[in-house]
Design an enzyme around this catalytic site. Sequence first.
Site, PDB file in Angstrom:
ATOM      1  N   CYS A 142       2.684 -27.643  -0.670  1.00 17.68           N
ATOM      2  CA  CYS A 142       2.519 -26.927   0.595  1.00 17.68           C
ATOM      3  C   CYS A 142       2.512 -25.420   0.327  1.00 17.68           C
ATOM      4  O   CYS A 142       3.324 -24.934  -0.467  1.00 17.68           O
ATOM      5  CB  CYS A 142       3.669 -27.286   1.523  1.00 17.68           C
ATOM      6  N   LEU A 143       1.634 -24.699   1.001  1.00 19.31           N
ATOM      7  CA  LEU A 143       1.546 -23.248   0.787  1.00 19.31           C
ATOM      8  C   LEU A 143       2.806 -22.523   1.268  1.00 19.31           C
ATOM      9  O   LEU A 143       3.048 -21.389   0.885  1.00 19.31           O
ATOM     10  CB  LEU A 143       0.313 -22.676   1.497  1.00 19.31           C
ATOM     11  N   GLY A 161      -5.289 -27.251   3.159  1.00 19.67           N
ATOM     12  CA  GLY A 161      -4.996 -27.326   4.583  1.00 19.67           C
ATOM     13  C   GLY A 161      -4.028 -26.229   4.977  1.00 19.67           C
ATOM     14  O   GLY A 161      -3.245 -25.755   4.144  1.00 19.67           O
ATOM     15  N   HIS A 188       0.035 -34.360   6.904  1.00 14.91           N
ATOM     16  CA  HIS A 188       0.860 -33.231   6.458  1.00 14.91           C
ATOM     17  C   HIS A 188       0.693 -32.037   7.408  1.00 14.91           C
ATOM     18  O   HIS A 188       1.672 -31.439   7.857  1.00 14.91           O
ATOM     19  CB  HIS A 188       0.444 -32.868   5.026  1.00 14.91           C
ATOM     20  N   GLU A 189      -0.565 -31.709   7.744  1.00 17.39           N
ATOM     21  CA  GLU A 189      -0.817 -30.540   8.602  1.00 17.39           C
ATOM     22  C   GLU A 189      -0.331 -30.772  10.031  1.00 17.39           C
ATOM     23  O   GLU A 189       0.214 -29.868  10.658  1.00 17.39           O
ATOM     24  CB  GLU A 189      -2.307 -30.172   8.596  1.00 17.39           C
ATOM     25  N   HIS A 237       3.256 -30.133  10.549  1.00 14.51           N
ATOM     26  CA  HIS A 237       3.615 -28.717  10.702  1.00 14.51           C
ATOM     27  C   HIS A 237       3.657 -28.311  12.180  1.00 14.51           C
ATOM     28  O   HIS A 237       4.465 -27.478  12.582  1.00 14.51           O
ATOM     29  CB  HIS A 237       2.605 -27.814   9.986  1.00 14.51           C
ATOM     30  N   GLN A 280       2.000 -22.062  10.111  1.00 14.34           N
ATOM     31  CA  GLN A 280       2.250 -21.479   8.787  1.00 14.34           C
ATOM     32  C   GLN A 280       1.843 -20.015   8.703  1.00 14.34           C
ATOM     33  O   GLN A 280       2.157 -19.339   7.730  1.00 14.34           O
ATOM     34  CB  GLN A 280       1.505 -22.269   7.707  1.00 14.34           C
TER      35      GLN A 280
HETATM   36 ZN   LIG Z   1       2.161 -27.658   4.404  1.00  9.27          ZN
END
Ligand SMILES: [Zn+2]
Length: 178
Positions: free
Chosen positions: A92-93, A46, A134-135, A138, A51
């Site tokens: 998480c990226l 995701g 989670h997304e 953000h 991000q």
């Molecule tokens: Zn994340």
Amino acid sequence: MALLPIVQYPDPRLAAKAEPVVVFDDALRQLAADMAETMYEAPGVGLAATQVGKLIRMVVIDISEEKNDLHVLVNPEITSRSEEIKECEEGCLSLPGLYEKVKRPSFVTVKAQDLKGEFFEMQCDELMSVCVQHELDHLDGIVFIDHLSQLKKSRAAAKLAKRRKEKAREEKAKRENR
Ligand SMILES: [Zn+2]
């Protein structure tokens, strides 16, 4: 298509609240395509627009093993959450290499728009539920370690900083050996 640089924690852009999308044009579709490419390349399941430094309410998600089930959610909103809570390990990226257990509702229903502006609804369970929550966080400037206790969060942030230093040192050594 292009790979986009992923904003790294604790960049203040990750703490900003994203604005709703009002224009559904080619630029939006291009951004979604670039975000998907960036997510697959990372690899991740995701990625939120915040991000990649775009403060708009859009996320891309693909939890399939074959990487052929892309979901693009524009202006997503959780319309219902289960009372049942589940704890799941998340990464998480924007905080690479860090994995922590987070408690969230097991099931959620999400309302969103597609790239043409059409509304749709999704019932999410298991990994999809975790990923969607989670997304969407953000888009409100929340990263997964914000759900931890203050103590666990500062430990996690310290772990991340240490990992980053080690990685920088490794890369420097690699460069010098060349
Ligand atoms: Zn994340």
